[in-house]
Motif scaffolding. Structure first.
Motif, PDB file in Angstrom:
ATOM      1  N   SER A 126       6.808   2.302   3.008  1.00  0.00           N
ATOM      2  CA  SER A 126       5.578   1.525   2.868  1.00  0.00           C
ATOM      3  C   SER A 126       5.861   0.030   2.904  1.00  0.00           C
ATOM      4  CB  SER A 126       4.876   1.897   1.556  1.00  0.00           C
ATOM      5  OG  SER A 126       4.517   3.259   1.533  1.00  0.00           O
ATOM      6  N   THR A 159       0.838  -1.199   0.000  1.00  0.00           N
ATOM      7  CA  THR A 159       0.000   0.000   0.000  1.00  0.00           C
ATOM      8  C   THR A 159       0.874   1.249   0.000  1.00  0.00           C
ATOM      9  OG1 THR A 159      -1.746  -1.153   1.218  1.00  0.00           O
ATOM     10  CG2 THR A 159      -1.802   1.263   1.214  1.00  0.00           C
ATOM     11  N   ASP A 168       1.803  10.240  -4.773  1.00  0.00           N
ATOM     12  CA  ASP A 168       1.626  11.678  -4.564  1.00  0.00           C
ATOM     13  C   ASP A 168       1.252  12.451  -5.815  1.00  0.00           C
ATOM     14  OD1 ASP A 168       4.104  11.250  -5.759  1.00  0.00           O
ATOM     15  OD2 ASP A 168       5.045  12.963  -4.777  1.00  0.00           O
ATOM     16  N   THR A 220       9.643   6.751  -0.340  1.00  0.00           N
ATOM     17  CA  THR A 220       8.250   6.507   0.054  1.00  0.00           C
ATOM     18  C   THR A 220       7.937   5.023   0.002  1.00  0.00           C
ATOM     19  OG1 THR A 220       7.513   8.672  -0.735  1.00  0.00           O
ATOM     20  CG2 THR A 220       5.832   6.971  -0.527  1.00  0.00           C
ATOM     21  N   GLU A 230      -3.899   6.871  -2.498  1.00  0.00           N
ATOM     22  CA  GLU A 230      -3.479   5.660  -1.796  1.00  0.00           C
ATOM     23  C   GLU A 230      -4.023   4.434  -2.509  1.00  0.00           C
ATOM     24  OE1 GLU A 230      -3.037   5.313   2.681  1.00  0.00           O
ATOM     25  OE2 GLU A 230      -4.829   4.076   2.344  1.00  0.00           O
ATOM     26  N   GLN A 231      -3.166   3.458  -2.734  1.00  0.00           N
ATOM     27  CA  GLN A 231      -3.550   2.251  -3.481  1.00  0.00           C
ATOM     28  C   GLN A 231      -2.569   1.133  -3.209  1.00  0.00           C
ATOM     29  OE1 GLN A 231      -2.603   3.284  -7.877  1.00  0.00           O
ATOM     30  NE2 GLN A 231      -2.481   5.214  -6.717  1.00  0.00           N
ATOM     31  N   ASN A 245       0.846   5.622  -0.861  1.00  0.00           N
ATOM     32  CA  ASN A 245       0.120   6.841  -1.161  1.00  0.00           C
ATOM     33  C   ASN A 245       0.857   7.554  -2.291  1.00  0.00           C
ATOM     34  OD1 ASN A 245      -1.563   9.031  -1.195  1.00  0.00           O
ATOM     35  ND2 ASN A 245      -0.997   9.794   0.825  1.00  0.00           N
TER      36      ASN A 245
END
Length: 347
Positions: free
Chosen positions: A245, A188, A192, A241, A211-212, A190
């Motif tokens: 995650s 997952t 940007d 990022t 978010e995916q 997010n």
């Protein structure tokens, strides 16, 4: 970035640390200790918590990670022992486009990570691959050092540029990133911004903002796409990022079936000087890590610049010196990037 002197303007970045200092560091006793990295912390948690690491399986994992063509005597000699097991330490992380069996490949991503097992804090500092450095008397891009002198050369030059001793090395091939993401059932993230590139990619060519859950192919696209207004800076931000995650996803995974698949994927994509036992030993220390607030991210203060007709990234070494003091103290260095080139409030 006030007060900084840039490489190419009367400053030799590599010569800032004397040869005597470097050899003093090499004279220290070397050993293999603990380490952390996006994919390595995955392996740590999995091996410690899954209960599936039987001796033969661990041996197989070990042999795949300690590739002797990368983990050479020269590399081990360039790494420096920590004074105590729970002391903070630095790991050099390289993302490459290498594939199993290949000996010639590029280092596309360079991250210096500071790991503090006692405080459960990690700092990820991106170093642009095109950073201009002087290596053995020649001016070149930072990832060019990898071409000439491999992992050992990269450890030496980054150690000198950042004025730190590096205890461990790990490199991850990008194709393998897809495998570990799929083994987790997706990660997952997010995202940007809207991202689209139909010229340089064939499989996944776009992602929508928001978010995916990214599958392996989408994760690869997200981490490798670099055709943005600020070029590599946005790509480096996306990679950091994704690292955060991925760590969060691994720490929340308890399904043994998934864990076995992730460990196998890690062994296929990670090359490191560490042993499986040493990696697993870090698991208990890092359990309970707050992946939202306990992972700091930043990039070397720098700007793109043409030097003698060659496109480089030119670092502000004075600003980096100040940033490294903050990093070494275990504090958040991101304020050094505010208002600078490549800065984004999205991070």
């Amino acid at each position: 970035m006030s007060g900084g002197r840039f490489a190419g303007q009367g400053r030799d970045p590599y010569s800032r640390a004397s040869a005597g200092d470097y050899h003093d560091r090499l004279a220290k006793k070397r050993r293999r200790g603990f380490a952390l990295r996006t994919l390595l912390i995955a392996l740590v948690v999995l091996l410690a918590g899954s209960g599936v690491a039987v001796a033969a399986w661990v041996g197989n994992i070990q042999s795949r990670m300690n590739n002797s063509e990368v983990v050479t005597t020269e590399l081990r000699e360039a790494l420096t022992e920590r004074d105590a097991p729970k002391d903070p330490y630095y790991v050099l992380l390289l993302g490459t486009d290498g594939r199993p069996g290949e000996t010639q490949y590029r280092s596309d991503t360079i991250i210096l990570a500071r790991i503090d097992p006692q405080q459960k804090v990690a700092t990820l500092l991106s170093i642009p691959r095109d950073t201009m450095v002087t290596w053995k008397g020649s001016t070149m891009k930072l990832n060019g050092v990898h071409t000439y002198d491999g992992a050992a050369g990269m450890v030496q030059v980054v150690s000198d540029l950042c004025h730190v001793e590096i205890s461990h090395y790990a490199e991850v091939n990008f194709d393998g990133l897809s495998g570990i993401t799929d083994a987790l059932g997706g990660v997952t993230v997010n995202v940007d911004m809207d991202i689209k590139d139909t010229i340089h990619f064939d499989d996944v060519t776009e992602l929508q903002k928001g978010e995916q859950v990214l599958n392996g192919a989408q994760a690869l696209f997200y981490c490798r796409c670099r055709y943005f207004a600020d070029g590599d800076y946005t790509r480096m931000r996306h990679q950091r990022t994704f690292v955060k995650s991925l760590i969060a996803q691994v720490l929340s995974t308890t399904d043994p079936t998934k864990l076995v698949g992730v460990v196998n994927s890690c062994a296929d994509m990670v090359i490191t000087d560490m042993s499986v036992t040493e990696i697993a030993s870090l698991a208990n220390e890092m359990r309970g890590m707050n992946t939202e607030d306990g992972i700091y991210t930043a990039f070397v203060p720098s700007v793109p610049q043409m030097v003698d007709g060659v496109s480089y990234v030119v670092a502000d070494w004075d600003q980096l010196d100040e940033m490294m003091k903050v990093i070494d103290a275990g504090q958040d260095p991101s304020s050094f990037n505010e208002g600078g080139y490549g800065n984004s409030s999205a991070e």
